[in-house]
Design an enzyme around this catalytic site. Structure first.
Site, PDB file in Angstrom:
ATOM      1  N   SER A 177     -35.314 -42.106  41.931  1.00 46.71           N
ATOM      2  CA  SER A 177     -35.439 -40.657  41.756  1.00 46.71           C
ATOM      3  C   SER A 177     -35.549 -40.321  40.281  1.00 46.71           C
ATOM      4  O   SER A 177     -34.909 -40.967  39.447  1.00 46.71           O
ATOM      5  CB  SER A 177     -34.198 -39.939  42.297  1.00 46.71           C
ATOM      6  OG  SER A 177     -34.119 -40.087  43.674  1.00 46.71           O
ATOM      7  N   GLU A 185     -31.675 -37.365  51.290  1.00 46.41           N
ATOM      8  CA  GLU A 185     -32.345 -38.564  50.766  1.00 46.41           C
ATOM      9  C   GLU A 185     -31.263 -39.617  50.536  1.00 46.41           C
ATOM     10  O   GLU A 185     -30.498 -39.523  49.583  1.00 46.41           O
ATOM     11  CB  GLU A 185     -33.074 -38.235  49.461  1.00 46.41           C
ATOM     12  CG  GLU A 185     -33.952 -39.371  48.982  1.00 46.41           C
ATOM     13  CD  GLU A 185     -34.924 -38.883  47.903  1.00 46.41           C
ATOM     14  OE1 GLU A 185     -35.970 -38.314  48.261  1.00 46.41           O
ATOM     15  OE2 GLU A 185     -34.611 -39.065  46.726  1.00 46.41           O
TER      16      GLU A 185
END
Ligand code: A2P
Length: 400
Positions: free
Chosen positions: A200, A398
């Site tokens: 990320s 996520e």
């Protein structure tokens, strides 16, 4: 489409949802490629020479938008836009074999990471439109490492590091919440290239410092983790092959009145650093609240512990949960959420509230049960609310 070409091309666009029509870009452009009507500021693809002079003076970052297209959008079409178009399908089947192949291995990884949301999700309605799949394994963006800092205290095994990757002249447009792929160098035991790993992005869309062409990653060293260790050992000046950007749903709302509830463990904090920085820089007086429930073993192991202390509570309400402080009971994020039941229930009743969960897969269930309890205690049904939030792009998970 009025400017047709036979090759795939990257087109420079201005996001009409973010642009404040200040005319800075038009004044800056040395080749007269930027123009406007009463509705929008737009870039004429037949004139733009990618000199990038307009990028850093733009106060909003709306100038920094890019799409890979088969034929460029003309200025008249752009004048009519109220939002940017999504990235077109540029798979080889859709483009007669002209485009780079999308990395389906990466798409599968993303689908798995998002499975905890309970079905197909959509991006928040006010989110900016992401660019995706611009670079792949065969044609990666090459970034230079400009920083690699330890985030956890000395003596902590498996340190977490903040790694800054600079793209130089290569346009690599990102939004908070998106991920990138890293291609580890070398071959595996079978002589095949290593799998791409996803990370990320921990910085906001306009870079570590405003209007820098870089991204930050939050990476935890892992005894067996080939790619994580490769990243953690990188030195300033090293080159890294990067793919992506990826992710079109786990994005932050641009709406300043949106309440953003962020729940994470460990390196799952990365996207929330991006969210927080974007709001802090662009909407410091946003009426919407930001809450962060953050779990780690101990304060010494909580990434960004020091910098987080300096983020004012008015911008970000912080609730830390520590599981391994000797002599103290184990506390998880879901325990901290329960302590804030009244606050969370009040926010959940509002249509402008978004929930984001990022980090350990194991946390998913505990968080879900906590939200179920919090809702029940306030006369709501979490299963129903969760469905509404999911279909409105307000519930995002996520996990890995
Ligand atoms: P634990 O001490 O029980 O492992 P790290 O990334 O450093 O491993 O930190 C992850 C944090 O998430 C730790 O505090 C860990 O606690 C915690 N954790 C582990 N399992 C869960 C779970 N099921 N729900 C919430 N937090 C969890």
């Amino acid at each position: 489409m009025s400017v047709a070409t036979s090759e795939m091309l990257k087109q420079h666009l201005i996001d009409p949802e973010v642009c404040i029509r200040c005319n800075t870009c038009e004044e800056t452009c040395p080749v007269g490629a930027i123009t406007h009507d009463s509705n929008n500021y737009v870039v004429d693809a037949s004139k733009c020479n990618f000199c990038m002079d307009c990028i850093s003076p733009c106060p909003t970052g709306s100038i920094d938008n890019w799409r890979v297209v088969k034929s460029a959008w003309g200025v008249d079409e752009q004048f009519g836009w109220s939002e940017l178009p999504a990235q077109q399908d540029i798979t080889p089947s859709a483009t007669g074999g002209q485009a780079e192949a999308i990395d389906y291995e990466v798409q599968a990884l993303i689908a798995e990471a998002h499975s905890g949301v309970g079905g197909k999700t959509i991006a928040p309605l006010s989110a900016a439109k992401p660019s995706v799949n611009l670079f792949n394994r065969d044609k990666p963006a090459v970034a230079i490492v400009t920083g690699n800092f330890r985030l956890t205290d000395e003596g902590v095994d498996n340190d977490v590091r903040h790694i800054i990757l600079d793209f130089g002249d290569t346009r690599f447009p990102v939004l908070e919440g998106q991920s990138v792929g890293v291609v580890p160098p070398g071959l595996d035991d079978h002589g095949a290239p290593h799998r791409i790993r996803l990370y990320s992005i921990a910085s906001p869309r306009h870079g570590e410092r405003p209007n820098t062409n870089n991204i930050a990653l939050t990476v935890k060293r892992d005894g067996a983790g080939l790619c994580s260790n490769y990243l953690c050992d990188l030195q300033k000046g090293d080159k890294v092959s990067v793919t992506g950007p990826f992710g079109a749903t786990f994005l932050m709302p641009n709406d300043s009145s949106a309440n953003i509830i962020m729940i994470c463990t460990g390196t799952g904090s990365a996207p929330f650093r991006g969210f927080t920085e974007w709001r802090r820089r662009m909407m410091p007086d946003a009426p919407g609240r930001m809450l962060l429930f953050f779990g780690a073993r101990r304060p010494e192991e909580l990434p960004y512990f020091g910098p987080l202390q300096r983020v004012p509570e008015t911008l970000l309400s912080k609730y830390f949960a520590y599981s391994r402080i000797s002599g103290e009971r184990k506390v998880y994020v879901q325990d901290r959420m329960r302590e804030q039941s009244a606050l969370l229930a009040g926010l959940l009743r509002k249509g402008a509230t978004h929930i984001y969960v990022c980090g350990l897969k194991g946390m998913e269930q505990g968080v879900d049960v906590a939200l179920d309890d919090i809702c029940r205690g306030d006369g709501m049904t979490w299963r129903e609310l969760r469905e509404v939030m999911r279909t409105e792009g307000r519930y995002h998970v996520e996990t890995y």
